[in-house]
Every structure is written in structure tokens, then in C-alpha cells.
Design a protein around this motif. Structure first.
Motif, short mmCIF file in Angstrom:
data_model
loop_
_atom_site.label_atom_id
_atom_site.label_comp_id
_atom_site.label_asym_id
_atom_site.label_seq_id
_atom_site.Cartn_x
_atom_site.Cartn_y
_atom_site.Cartn_z
N ILE A 79 1.89 1.90 -3.57
CA ILE A 79 0.78 2.48 -4.33
C ILE A 79 0.66 3.97 -4.04
CG2 ILE A 79 -1.73 2.48 -4.63
CD1 ILE A 79 -1.63 -0.57 -4.09
N ARG A 80 0.79 4.34 -2.76
CA ARG A 80 0.68 5.76 -2.40
C ARG A 80 1.79 6.59 -3.01
NH1 ARG A 80 -0.37 3.46 2.69
NH2 ARG A 80 1.67 4.12 3.49
N GLN A 120 0.83 -1.21 0.00
CA GLN A 120 0.00 0.00 0.00
C GLN A 120 0.86 1.26 0.00
OE1 GLN A 120 -3.32 0.30 -0.37
NE2 GLN A 120 -3.33 -1.92 -0.71
N CYS A 176 3.58 4.29 -7.59
CA CYS A 176 4.29 3.21 -8.28
C CYS A 176 3.37 1.99 -8.44
CB CYS A 176 5.55 2.83 -7.52
SG CYS A 176 6.70 4.19 -7.26
N GLU A 177 3.82 1.05 -9.25
CA GLU A 177 3.04 -0.16 -9.52
C GLU A 177 3.65 -1.34 -8.76
OE1 GLU A 177 3.12 -0.75 -13.71
OE2 GLU A 177 2.53 1.32 -14.16
N PRO A 178 2.94 -1.91 -7.77
CA PRO A 178 3.50 -3.02 -7.00
C PRO A 178 3.26 -4.37 -7.66
CG PRO A 178 1.40 -2.39 -6.07
CD PRO A 178 1.65 -1.45 -7.22
N TYR A 193 -3.71 -8.65 -5.88
CA TYR A 193 -2.55 -7.89 -6.33
C TYR A 193 -1.91 -8.58 -7.53
CZ TYR A 193 -2.86 -5.53 -1.81
OH TYR A 193 -3.30 -4.81 -0.72
#
Length: 298
Positions: free
Chosen positions: A38-39, A35, A42-44, A59
Motif C-alpha cells: 500500500i505504501r 502494508q 499499489c493495490e494489494p 483486505y
């Protein structure tokens, strides 16, 4: 300012599922890091086994090879042992690694879990120290046949079984005979591995920038058999000349039951591992913390 790393993988330390679930705390740690990514815009990507073992659904997931081909950066959550395994597997892709330590400070997983957000935010925006480490490539030759091959980041160890006597080893460097050794075993360590098993066996610490290996006998029969530092351009060959229940270990990978005449051949790999540390990171600071230098001083 946008992050310079866009696609970020997360690999966590996990065990095989027991009764269908991983500890909630481990799940919360990994999900919290995802998380956070994401904040940051970026793309996890979660490593598939990490996601499955911790019950993290919804995910994007890939196996380790997929991460190497897709991601710009990999966050490894665990300790140095976890990082060793990931580093070997991703070395061929050149993916830089960042270590988040769940326990005590590690030599190569040096960002503490508490307060990781500040350190990671800076790294994602290009504020970091780059630390490139060499890999060892080792083969076990039985005659003209390679019966085992592995990469190692720390060390290659040839040693006796727990109940057997000494082993007898014939050592060559670049095809030149060095010595016959009777000992409990022999360690070939990289600068990274010089602070691991080799250190406990009496070997020297090598700074990571030194292009060398250290050859360290384990409890040698002759006290004149001392550790020696060799250039990492050398090829080291260890032939099994005598002894029983002899095994070879490549970091955490093992080959048991070596035979007389087998040769363990170690050379520098074409691949290297790149670690990223927070700005201001120092190898000597890590040594002070891990080895508890200066404790008790004024």
C-alpha cells in the motif's frame, strides 16, 4: 517513478487453522507485506485462504484463479514447496512470481524476509532479473483412459512402496523402446527439479536455460543404468511391468496404487512459470549458497 506493477497478490504459507487462529508472527509478516504494498502506491490482494487462516480481515481477497485473472504480480511468502504449488496453479495465467523466504534461502524463493523491502521496491519499479522455467505435463494412462493428470515444476517420480521390493519399468522415448529397468523407482526431472530428488539420486544439475529433462533411476539393480539427459521436446512413457505398491508423484501430488500395464506419460507443458529475482541474481550464486560450495576453502 511509479511502480510498473499495480495489482499485487500475496500468498502465504499457512496451515489449516488450529483452535481458530494462526501464529501471530505469521499474521504480522503477511500484514506487514500488505502494508508495504500500500505504501508503494499499489493495490494489494490477499489470497482468500491465506487471509482466512491468518485472521486478516478488511483486505481485498481472491482465490488463486481470481488472482491469475486480476493481478499483475504475485508475492509468495514461504519456501520452495509453497512456490511449487503456486507456480503450477498460476502458470496458465502467466502471472510473474516473486518468492520471499521465511527460512533458509531457497532455490526459487530467494528474497530473505529480513530486509525484503529494498529488494521488492526495486522489483516493483522494473529492476529485476526474469527467470522462466518449463513445466511438465504428466498423465497416467490405464488402457485408453487417462486416470490422473497433473502439472509438475520439479519432477515426476514413479517408485515402490516403503515395504515392497523393486519395481520393473519399461521406458520409451518418443515411442522408441529404451530399456527395461529394475530399481526402486525412476525420476523424470526438469532443470528446476534437477537440484531436488534427482540430485540426491545421483543425477546431474541442469542449468535452467537448458531445454531438457533428466531421467534418473533410483537405486537401480544394474549399475549400468545411469542418468541420461533428454530433450524436453521428447515424450517419455514409463510402463509398470512388475512390482507391488507402486505410486506416481508429481511434485507434491500423488497417485497411489498404480496397476501393471499403467503408463505414466510425461511431455513438455504449453505453460511456463516466470520468476522475478532482484537485479544481479545469479543461478550459480544460489548453488554456492544452497550447496555450500567453497566452504572450508581459502
Amino acid at each position: 517513478m511509479k511502480p510498473i506493477f499495480r495489482r499485487i497478490a500475496v500468498i502465504g504459507k499457512y496451515r489449516e487453522p488450529v483452535a481458530g487462529a494462526a501464529p501471530a508472527s505469521a499474521q504480522q509478516i503477511i500484514e506487514g507485506i500488505v502494508q508495504f504494498i500500500i505504501r508503494q502506491g499499489c493495490e494489494p490482494t490477499l489470497e482468500a485462504e491465506t487471509a482466512a487462516s491468518m485472521g486478516l480481515d478488511g483486505y481485498h481477497t481472491l482465490d488463486v484463479d481470481g488472482i491469475g485473472g486480476h493481478c499483475d504480480l504475485c508475492l509468495v511468502v514461504g519456501g520452495d514447496g509453497t512456490m511449487l504449488g503456486v507456480g503450477r496453479r498460476l502458470a496458465g495465467y502467466g502471472t510473474p512470481l516473486v518468492g520471499i523466504n521465511q527460512g533458509r534461502l531457497g532455490f526459487i524463493t530467494d528474497i530473505p524476509l529480513q530486509g525484503y523491502e529494498a529488494a521488492l521496491t526495486a522489483i516493483l519499479h522494473g529492476e529485476y532479473e526474469e527467470d522462466v522455467r518449463p513445466l511438465m505435463q504428466a498423465r497416467v494412462m490405464r488402457g485408453d483412459t487417462c486416470v490422473f493428470e497433473a502439472l509438475a515444476l520439479n519432477d515426476v517420480v514413479v517408485n515402490r512402496g516403503s515395504t515392497s521390493g523393486m519395481v520393473e519399468l519399461r521406458v520409451e522415448v518418443d515411442g522408441v523402446f529404451v530399456s527395461n529397468q529394475r530399481a526402486d523407482g525412476l525420476i523424470v526431472a526438469s532443470p528446476t527439479g534437477s537440484t531436488a530428488y534427482a540430485l540426491s539420486a545421483g543425477g546431474p544439475m541442469l542449468h535452467p536455460s537448458i531445454p531438457g529433462w533428466v531421467l534418473v533411476p533410483i537405486a537401480p539393480h544394474m549399475l549400468s543404468n545411469r542418468p541420461i539427459v533428454l530433450p524436453d521436446a521428447s515424450e517419455i512413457a514409463i510402463e509398470i511391468a512388475g512390482g507391488r505398491d507402486i505410486s506416481a508423484n508429481f511434485d507434491m501430488q500423488s497417485l497411489a496404487s498404480l496397476q501393471h500395464g499403467d503408463r505414466v506419460v510425461v511431455r513438455r507443458s504449453a505453460h511456463r512459470v516466470c520468476f522475478l529475482h532482484p537485479r544481479g541474481w545469479s543461478y550459480f550464486s544460489t548453488l554456492r549458497k544452497k550447496l555450500r560450495w567453497n566452504e572450508g576453502g581459502s
